[in-house]
Design an enzyme around this catalytic site. Structure first.
Site, PDB file in Angstrom:
ATOM      1  CG  HIS A 111      38.979  37.255  37.072  1.00  0.00           C
ATOM      2  ND1 HIS A 111      39.410  38.904  36.926  1.00  0.00           N
ATOM      3  CD2 HIS A 111      38.896  37.437  37.939  1.00  0.00           C
ATOM      4  CE1 HIS A 111      39.591  39.078  38.117  1.00  0.00           C
ATOM      5  NE2 HIS A 111      38.937  38.286  38.712  1.00  0.00           N
TER       6      HIS A 111
ATOM      7  CE  LYS B 191      35.187  38.875  36.601  1.00  0.00           C
ATOM      8  NZ  LYS B 191      34.646  38.711  38.353  1.00  0.00           N
TER       9      LYS B 191
END
Length: 264
Positions: A153, A157
Site C-alpha cells: 500500500h 496507510k
C-alpha cells in the site's frame, strides 16, 4: 434519493466517494465532515462547482443539521469507532471502509445495531476484483495449503497488515485450518522478518510511495508455485462497491461484514 454524508471528506478516498455519490442518480450528498475542515463547499472539493453542501468539523452537528440516512467513513482507525457510535445512536446507517476494525469492535457494532435497530456495513475492501482474489485464494488453498500473503500500500496507510490481508488469511484458515508452515527449527535473525501470523499463514506488509492497494497470495507446492494477485491502480476501483453498499445497507439486517455478503 438516499441521503448520504461522508466522513473524512478532505482525504483522497473521501473526495473520491463524494464524486461518485454526486454523480449517482439514486444518491444525494447532504453532508460531509472532516476534522481539518475550513468549511469548504463539497462541490468545490470535487470540481463540480458550489452545490450548497458545506464540510463541517463536528459529526453530531452535521447529522443533526442534514438528517442523512447513510454515513460513509474513510477516516483513520482511531476515529472510525467513535464515528460509528455517533451514527448508529443517531439512527444513521454506517458504511465503513476504514480498516483496523478489531473483532471486539465488530462485536460492539453488532450489539449497537441490534439495540438501536440500525444496519451497518463494514468491508475490508470495496473492490470487486479484490473479493474475487480472496475467493480464488480460498479455492486454491484446498490444493495448496502452504501460503503466504504480501500486501502493498501507499506509505500514508496507518495500519498493517491491511484489512484485506487479514480477511484473506481468515478465509483461507477457515477452509484449511491451522497449519504450521516452514522448517520447525526456523529462526528469525531480526524480529518480524517472517511477518505476522494467522493460523500459520505469514502476512507481509510493504509501504511505499507510488502504490495504491495491491495484494499477492503466493501458494507453494512440490515443484511449483501459484500466485493470485490483485492491483487497485486507482481509488475509483472501490467506488462501485461503495455505491452498492450505500444502496443496500438500508434494507440489510443488522451488521454486514464484507462486501461479498451483498453481491448477487
Amino acid at each position: 434519493m438516499i441521503r448520504i454524508m461522508v466522513c473524512g471528506a478532505y482525504g483522497k478516498m473521501g473526495r473520491e466517494v463524494l464524486k461518485a455519490v454526486h454523480k449517482d442518480e439514486q444518491l444525494s450528498v447532504v453532508g460531509a465532515v472532516d476534522i481539518q475542515s475550513d468549511f469548504a463547499d463539497v462541490g468545490e472539493l470535487i470540481g463540480a462547482g458550489k452545490i450548497g453542501v458545506i464540510v463541517g468539523n463536528d459529526l453530531q452537528t452535521v447529522i443533526n443539521e442534514t438528517k442523512p440516512q447513510v454515513m460513509v467513513d474513510f477516516t483513520v482507525p482511531e476515529a472510525a469507532m467513535p464515528n460509528i457510535r455517533i451514527a448508529i445512536t443517531s439512527g444513521v446507517c454506517p458504511v465503513i471502509g476504514t480498516t483496523g476494525i478489531s473483532t471486539a469492535d465488530l462485536n460492539e457494532v453488532r450489539e449497537l445495531c441490534t439495540r438501536h435497530k440500525v444496519n451497518a456495513l463494514i468491508a475490508p475492501n470495496f473492490s470487486v476484483g479484490a473479493l474475487l482474489m480472496m475467493q480464488l485464494a480460498v479455492d486454491a488453498a484446498k490444493y495448496f495449503p502452504h501460503v503466504e500473503i504480501i500486501e502493498m500500500h501507499h506509505d500514508q496507510k496507518l495500519d498493517a497488515p491491511s484489512g484485506t490481508a487479514i480477511r484473506t488469511a481468515e478465509l483461507i484458515a477457515a477452509k484449511r485450518g491451522e497449519l504450521r508452515q516452514g522448517h520447525p527449527a526456523e529462526m528469525e535473525k531480526l524480529p518480524g522478518a517472517r511477518g505476522a501470523d494467522i493460523a500459520g499463514i505469514k502476512l507481509h506488509s510493504v509501504r511505499l510511495p507510488g502504490y495504491v492497494a495491491h495484494q499477492e497470495v503466493i501458494f507453494g507446492g512440490i515443484g511449483q508455485t501459484l500466485s493470485i494477485r490483485h492491483d487497485s491502480i486507482s481509488r475509483e476501483s472501490f467506488m462501485p462497491g461503495v455505491l452498492l453498499a450505500c444502496k443496500r445497507v438500508l434494507t440489510a439486517d443488522g451488521l454486514i461484514y464484507g462486501l461479498e455478503n451483498i453481491l448477487g
